[in-house]
Write an enzyme that holds these catalytic residues in place. Structure first.
Site, PDB file in Angstrom:
ATOM      1  N   ASP A  16      18.792  72.002  44.331  1.00  0.00           N
ATOM      2  CA  ASP A  16      18.919  70.658  43.762  1.00  0.00           C
ATOM      3  C   ASP A  16      17.543  70.085  43.453  1.00  0.00           C
ATOM      4  OD1 ASP A  16      21.523  71.040  44.243  1.00  0.00           O
ATOM      5  OD2 ASP A  16      21.779  69.404  45.696  1.00  0.00           O
ATOM      6  N   ASP A  29      16.236  68.687  39.992  1.00  0.00           N
ATOM      7  CA  ASP A  29      15.738  67.322  39.821  1.00  0.00           C
ATOM      8  C   ASP A  29      14.361  67.306  39.171  1.00  0.00           C
ATOM      9  OD1 ASP A  29      18.018  66.379  40.920  1.00  0.00           O
ATOM     10  OD2 ASP A  29      17.185  66.025  42.909  1.00  0.00           O
ATOM     11  N   LEU A  38      55.104  68.797  26.929  1.00  0.00           N
ATOM     12  CA  LEU A  38      55.676  70.071  27.352  1.00  0.00           C
ATOM     13  C   LEU A  38      57.106  69.895  27.812  1.00  0.00           C
ATOM     14  CD1 LEU A  38      52.718  71.361  29.556  1.00  0.00           C
ATOM     15  CD2 LEU A  38      53.414  72.325  27.361  1.00  0.00           C
ATOM     16  N   GLU A  75      49.041  78.737  34.219  1.00  0.00           N
ATOM     17  CA  GLU A  75      47.993  77.786  34.588  1.00  0.00           C
ATOM     18  C   GLU A  75      48.586  76.737  35.510  1.00  0.00           C
ATOM     19  OE1 GLU A  75      47.148  76.323  30.710  1.00  0.00           O
ATOM     20  OE2 GLU A  75      46.112  78.147  30.106  1.00  0.00           O
ATOM     21  N   LYS A 103      49.437  73.181  36.660  1.00  0.00           N
ATOM     22  CA  LYS A 103      49.536  71.919  35.930  1.00  0.00           C
ATOM     23  C   LYS A 103      48.893  70.838  36.781  1.00  0.00           C
ATOM     24  CE  LYS A 103      52.749  69.288  33.087  1.00  0.00           C
ATOM     25  NZ  LYS A 103      52.841  67.918  33.548  1.00  0.00           N
ATOM     26  N   ASP A 146      47.605  67.293  37.727  1.00  0.00           N
ATOM     27  CA  ASP A 146      48.147  65.980  37.447  1.00  0.00           C
ATOM     28  C   ASP A 146      47.007  65.011  37.206  1.00  0.00           C
ATOM     29  OD1 ASP A 146      50.226  64.358  37.046  1.00  0.00           O
ATOM     30  OD2 ASP A 146      50.789  64.136  39.148  1.00  0.00           O
ATOM     31  N   GLU A 163      42.292  68.534  31.234  1.00  0.00           N
ATOM     32  CA  GLU A 163      42.839  67.507  32.109  1.00  0.00           C
ATOM     33  C   GLU A 163      41.711  66.941  32.966  1.00  0.00           C
ATOM     34  OE1 GLU A 163      46.031  67.201  31.521  1.00  0.00           O
ATOM     35  OE2 GLU A 163      46.851  65.955  33.122  1.00  0.00           O
ATOM     36  N   TYR A 174      42.040  73.712  29.253  1.00  0.00           N
ATOM     37  CA  TYR A 174      43.120  74.699  29.205  1.00  0.00           C
ATOM     38  C   TYR A 174      43.592  75.034  27.789  1.00  0.00           C
ATOM     39  CZ  TYR A 174      45.606  70.228  29.236  1.00  0.00           C
ATOM     40  OH  TYR A 174      46.008  68.949  28.969  1.00  0.00           O
ATOM     41  N   LYS A 195      58.248  73.027  37.197  1.00  0.00           N
ATOM     42  CA  LYS A 195      57.945  72.011  38.225  1.00  0.00           C
ATOM     43  C   LYS A 195      58.200  72.585  39.613  1.00  0.00           C
ATOM     44  CE  LYS A 195      57.271  68.455  35.491  1.00  0.00           C
ATOM     45  NZ  LYS A 195      56.204  67.507  35.470  1.00  0.00           N
ATOM     46  N   CYS A 232      55.177  44.505  74.174  1.00  0.00           N
ATOM     47  CA  CYS A 232      54.187  45.563  73.985  1.00  0.00           C
ATOM     48  C   CYS A 232      54.438  46.702  74.986  1.00  0.00           C
ATOM     49  CB  CYS A 232      52.786  44.999  74.189  1.00  0.00           C
ATOM     50  SG  CYS A 232      51.514  46.250  74.141  1.00  0.00           S
ATOM     51  N   CYS A 286      51.428  46.673  77.594  1.00  0.00           N
ATOM     52  CA  CYS A 286      51.101  45.607  78.531  1.00  0.00           C
ATOM     53  C   CYS A 286      52.254  44.632  78.761  1.00  0.00           C
ATOM     54  CB  CYS A 286      49.865  44.836  78.061  1.00  0.00           C
ATOM     55  SG  CYS A 286      50.159  43.817  76.624  1.00  0.00           S
ATOM     56  N   CYS A 300      50.478  42.961  69.222  1.00  0.00           N
ATOM     57  CA  CYS A 300      50.404  42.482  70.591  1.00  0.00           C
ATOM     58  C   CYS A 300      49.298  41.438  70.662  1.00  0.00           C
ATOM     59  CB  CYS A 300      50.095  43.656  71.523  1.00  0.00           C
ATOM     60  SG  CYS A 300      49.585  43.115  73.162  1.00  0.00           S
ATOM     61  N   CYS A 337      45.368  43.764  76.928  1.00  0.00           N
ATOM     62  CA  CYS A 337      46.204  44.923  76.611  1.00  0.00           C
ATOM     63  C   CYS A 337      45.366  46.200  76.710  1.00  0.00           C
ATOM     64  CB  CYS A 337      46.765  44.749  75.199  1.00  0.00           C
ATOM     65  SG  CYS A 337      47.777  46.113  74.674  1.00  0.00           S
TER      66      CYS A 337
HETATM   67  P1  AMP Z   1      54.198  66.221  29.933  1.00  0.00           P
HETATM   68  O1  AMP Z   1      53.280  65.046  30.143  1.00  0.00           O
HETATM   69  O2  AMP Z   1      55.135  66.466  31.069  1.00  0.00           O
HETATM   70  O3  AMP Z   1      54.832  66.221  28.591  1.00  0.00           O
HETATM   71  O4  AMP Z   1      53.260  67.502  29.975  1.00  0.00           O
HETATM   72  C1  AMP Z   1      52.172  67.642  29.082  1.00  0.00           C
HETATM   73  C2  AMP Z   1      50.914  67.327  29.828  1.00  0.00           C
HETATM   74  O5  AMP Z   1      50.651  68.271  30.827  1.00  0.00           O
HETATM   75  C3  AMP Z   1      49.710  67.435  28.950  1.00  0.00           C
HETATM   76  O6  AMP Z   1      49.511  66.291  28.181  1.00  0.00           O
HETATM   77  C4  AMP Z   1      48.629  67.582  29.971  1.00  0.00           C
HETATM   78  O7  AMP Z   1      48.224  66.308  30.419  1.00  0.00           O
HETATM   79  C5  AMP Z   1      49.292  68.220  31.165  1.00  0.00           C
HETATM   80  N1  AMP Z   1      48.746  69.518  31.546  1.00  0.00           N
HETATM   81  C6  AMP Z   1      48.214  69.794  32.758  1.00  0.00           C
HETATM   82  N2  AMP Z   1      47.822  71.072  32.830  1.00  0.00           N
HETATM   83  C7  AMP Z   1      48.090  71.626  31.640  1.00  0.00           C
HETATM   84  C8  AMP Z   1      47.906  72.933  31.094  1.00  0.00           C
HETATM   85  N3  AMP Z   1      47.363  73.912  31.822  1.00  0.00           N
HETATM   86  N4  AMP Z   1      48.298  73.154  29.831  1.00  0.00           N
HETATM   87  C9  AMP Z   1      48.857  72.165  29.102  1.00  0.00           C
HETATM   88  N5  AMP Z   1      49.055  70.910  29.552  1.00  0.00           N
HETATM   89  C10 AMP Z   1      48.686  70.640  30.806  1.00  0.00           C
HETATM   90 ZN    ZN Z   2      49.749  44.946  74.566  1.00  0.00          ZN
END
Ligand code: AMP
Ligand code: ZN
Length: 674
Positions: free
Chosen positions: A35, A39, A85, A116, A118, A120, A179, A231, A319, A413, A416, A431, A437
């Site tokens: 690092d 820097d 999707l 891949e 997914k 969130d 993402e 992705y 899912k 309590c 106590c 309490c 206590c």
């Molecule tokens: P949905 O929101 O259920 O329609 O799913 C589509 C969303 O999945 C995309 O807009 C991405 O935000 C998300 N996503 C996460 N990982 C992936 C991935 N590996 N490939 C494509 N979409 C992905």
């Molecule tokens: Zn107490």
């Protein structure tokens, strides 16, 4: 003397080096230099650019921050739409999708897949023209999104300019899809901080991540520790990858961060294996994932399959089943914390859930128990809330013992025997026997001696329990009056250990001021807030004398916190304890900021309102602090100056009412120029 051309070359070399090491560090997780060395390179570049500002380019690594907040995000149209999707909610639906693919490509044709995780988070698309990042936008509705380029630039794993891939040139136009997410560890840290400052917590890493990237002030985004997995990509070029997996590899060579857990699968069986594996293994990841995106690998096959109006036919989001487990409530224990709040805990028959063994779950409060009608002996479903903390979601009434009775929440309590109370605005019972206590007394002393507080070695839970039960101590200050004989009176205690303990206690007398403030265990004041207070107050006396207005005027101290502090110091037991601490020689003050004394604005408190034309408010704040002044967020009697820019808010009215001196921008600039 270097010629301009030499300097330009030097700057370019430095940028290339920095970009390369940045990529190794953030995108590959495999740094080659320390690092410190990094820097040093960065500083060298910054200095050269400062001396030659005409050579600064927008893709320079020094340009990741520094932009000013925008009013709102500009809407932009996507060059290529971003699809959503289709979902497969179980293995059957996954098989259904596969069978549909087989209609277009019957056996024995080969269909390969890329799996891949997914993640969130928030979907974004990054545009590069001739290798330079030109725009970053949210997915929005898929056709139009928001331009968030300045914020995305603060994320270190997003390349500002692309690398030259092996054996090909950089495509003229690249759109990388990915993402943005917040790692779970960062999410927990952020919430911890917000808890302590009384700000509302984020419900899950997804909300925290998308909230952070859509901040109007990119400096906030920068602080939030976001990351990206790329992705997908669209390339405008005469040679293009022939398969999705090659796209990912090309994106990596161009400098993007792809998820290392992405896998090429030869057939649907391997896809199912992948899904089952990650259904369990996902809980060891430092990011939240709710499924697997399965994509047909061959781009010709993808093209033949095409799209429905909203999603590609060649991809599906599998899912994960929600993680739940059925187990039995063995007993319910109301547990009393150091603040007196009672939290009912369900002790469960051990059950495996989301990769860990769960034995206990929080039932939050009496209302929750009533709502779910949880009884001892019930079979209950538990799940990981926001994928993290176990929670009881429902009771299975069919499995209930017919003789069972509704759970009686204790009226007194359990520690106590004092009658429990409930304040109107609070959900938890507590309490009220603060001083008597044992659970609260022990909790407070343990907290005092803890790692983040006075850090007293040897004084942990069991030691504190014994000392309190023997009535040798009743508050943290009593620790400093313990004698060797007191300690020796405990079970199985030798001379050596006893003197170690006494030494450790004595050594804790001059801990840093922020530790002391944290150790007091003031309601709503945790580690971070204690740190903040230690920077605003020189001694405990000063803090004790601060009133509600001046406390809540400090940036980062909310009203609840301010009230907690004021009430704390009013408590006669606290006053008594502080006296004992003082007499024992415990250091109750911090270091006086020495140099601040002689600075032009020392002892002056400023509040800023409205927009300044010549600088941002943060910049103005930095200047004030540099000159020894303090900034607070609200106007009070203690405010010395209100700096009012354009469109000032209600603070201006308040300042007029309180007779606070008001400065316009020109007057302010004159003041700081002195
Ligand atoms: P949905 O929101 O259920 O329609 O799913 C589509 C969303 O999945 C995309 O807009 C991405 O935000 C998300 N996503 C996460 N990982 C992936 C991935 N590996 N490939 C494509 N979409 C992905
Ligand atoms: Zn107490």
């Amino acid at each position: 003397m270097d010629t301009k051309i030499d300097i330009k070359r030097q700057i370019e070399t430095l940028r290339n080096k920095i970009n390369y090491h940045n990529y190794l560090y953030y995108a590959k997780d495999a740094p080659e230099i320390s690092d410190r060395e990094f820097d040093a390179l960065f500083r060298e570049l910054k200095q050269l650019e400062e001396q030659n500002p005409e050579l600064i380019t927008p893709d320079s690594p020094t340009q990741r921050i520094g932009a000013v907040p925008s009013e709102k995000f500009e809407q932009v149209e996507h060059k290529y739409p971003l699809y959503s999707l289709d979902n497969a909610n179980n293995e059957e639906e996954l098989t259904g999708w596969y069978n549909r693919l087989r209609k277009t490509f019957p056996e024995p044709q080969k269909i390969e897949f890329v799996c891949e995780l997914k993640v969130d988070g928030l979907a974004v698309t990054l545009s590069y023209d001739n290798g330079m990042l030109t725009r970053g936008a949210t997915r929005g509705d898929g056709r139009t999104g928001e331009n968030i380029t300045t914020n995305l630039k603060t994320i270190n794993s997003i390349p500002l300019s692309l690398f030259q891939p092996e054996s090909r040139h950089i495509p003229e136009h690249v759109e990388a899809r990915g993402e943005i997410y917040m790692p779970i560890s960062s999410f927990e840290k952020l919430n911890e901080k917000r808890r302590q400052t009384g700000e509302p917590e984020f419900a899950n890493p997804r909300n925290a991540g998308s909230g952070s990237v859509r901040q109007l002030d990119p400096r906030v985004t920068k602080e939030r520790d976001l990351d990206i997995f790329v992705y997908g990509g669209v390339f405008e070029d005469h040679t293009k990858p022939g398969a999705h997996y090659e796209t990912i590899q090309l994106l990596q060579q161009l400098g993007f961060r792809a998820n290392p857990n992405t896998r090429l699968c030869e057939d649907i069986e391997q896809v199912k294996e992948y899904c089952n594996h990650w259904d369990e293994a996902r809980f060891e990841l430092n990011y939240a994932t709710d499924g697997v995106v399965v994509k047909v690998n061959d781009l010709n096959q993808q093209e033949e399959l095409g799209y429905t109006s909203r999603s590609p036919r060649w991809a599906i989001a599998y899912k994960f089943p929600p993680e739940r487990a059925l187990t039995k409530v063995v007993y319910i224990e109301p547990s009393v914390g150091r603040t007196g709040a009672v939290t009912p805990i369900a002790h469960l028959e051990p059950v495996k859930l989301a990769g860990t063994i769960v034995k206990r779950a929080s039932l939050h409060n009496a209302d929750e128990i009533k709502r779910l009608d949880i009884r001892i002996g019930d079979k209950v479903w538990v799940k990981k809330a926001a994928e993290i903390i176990p929670k009881v979601i429902s009771v299975d009434p069919k499995k209930r013992n017919p003789d069972s009775m509704p759970y009686q929440y204790p009226e007194t309590c359990p520690e106590c025997g004092t009658r429990l109370e409930r304040k109107e605005e609070e959900v938890a019972f507590h309490c009220p026997n603060t001083m008597g206590c044992p659970a609260q007394v022990k909790g407070r002393i343990e907290y005092w001696a803890g790692r983040d507080a006075m850090d007293i070695e040897w004084v942990g839970e069991s030691m504190v329990n014994q000392l309190v039960e023997k009535r040798l101590i009743n508050d943290p200050a009593d620790l400093y009056y313990l004698t060797i004989e007191d300690i020796l009176s405990l079970e199985r205690m030798g001379d050596k250990s006893a003197s170690n303990i006494i030494n450790a206690i004595q050594q804790s007398k001059d801990r840093a001021f922020n530790r002391l403030i944290n150790a007091l265990g003031i309601k709503y004041v945790g580690k971070e807030t204690a740190e903040l207070l230690s920077r605003n107050f020189y001694s405990l006396d000063e803090l004790k004398n601060a009133d509600f207005d001046s406390l809540s005027a400090i940036d980062g101290i909310g009203e609840k916190v301010a009230e907690g502090i004021v009430n704390f110091f009013k408590n006669p037991h606290v006053i008594d304890m502080l006296e004992k601490l003082k007499n024992a020689g415990v250091k109750l003050y911090g270091q006086k900021p020495q140099e601040a004394e002689n600075l032009p604005l020392s002892q002056k408190t400023f509040v800023l309102t409205g927009t300044l034309k010549s600088m941002t408010r943060t910049r103005a704040g930095d200047i004030i602090k540099k000159l020894g002044g303090k900034i607070s967020s609200g106007v009070s009697k203690k405010t010395d100056y209100l700096v009012a820019g354009e469109d000032p808010g209600s603070k201006l009215e308040k300042a007029k009412k309180l007779d606070v001196k008001i400065l316009n921008e020109i007057e302010f600039c004159e003041l700081i120029a002195k």
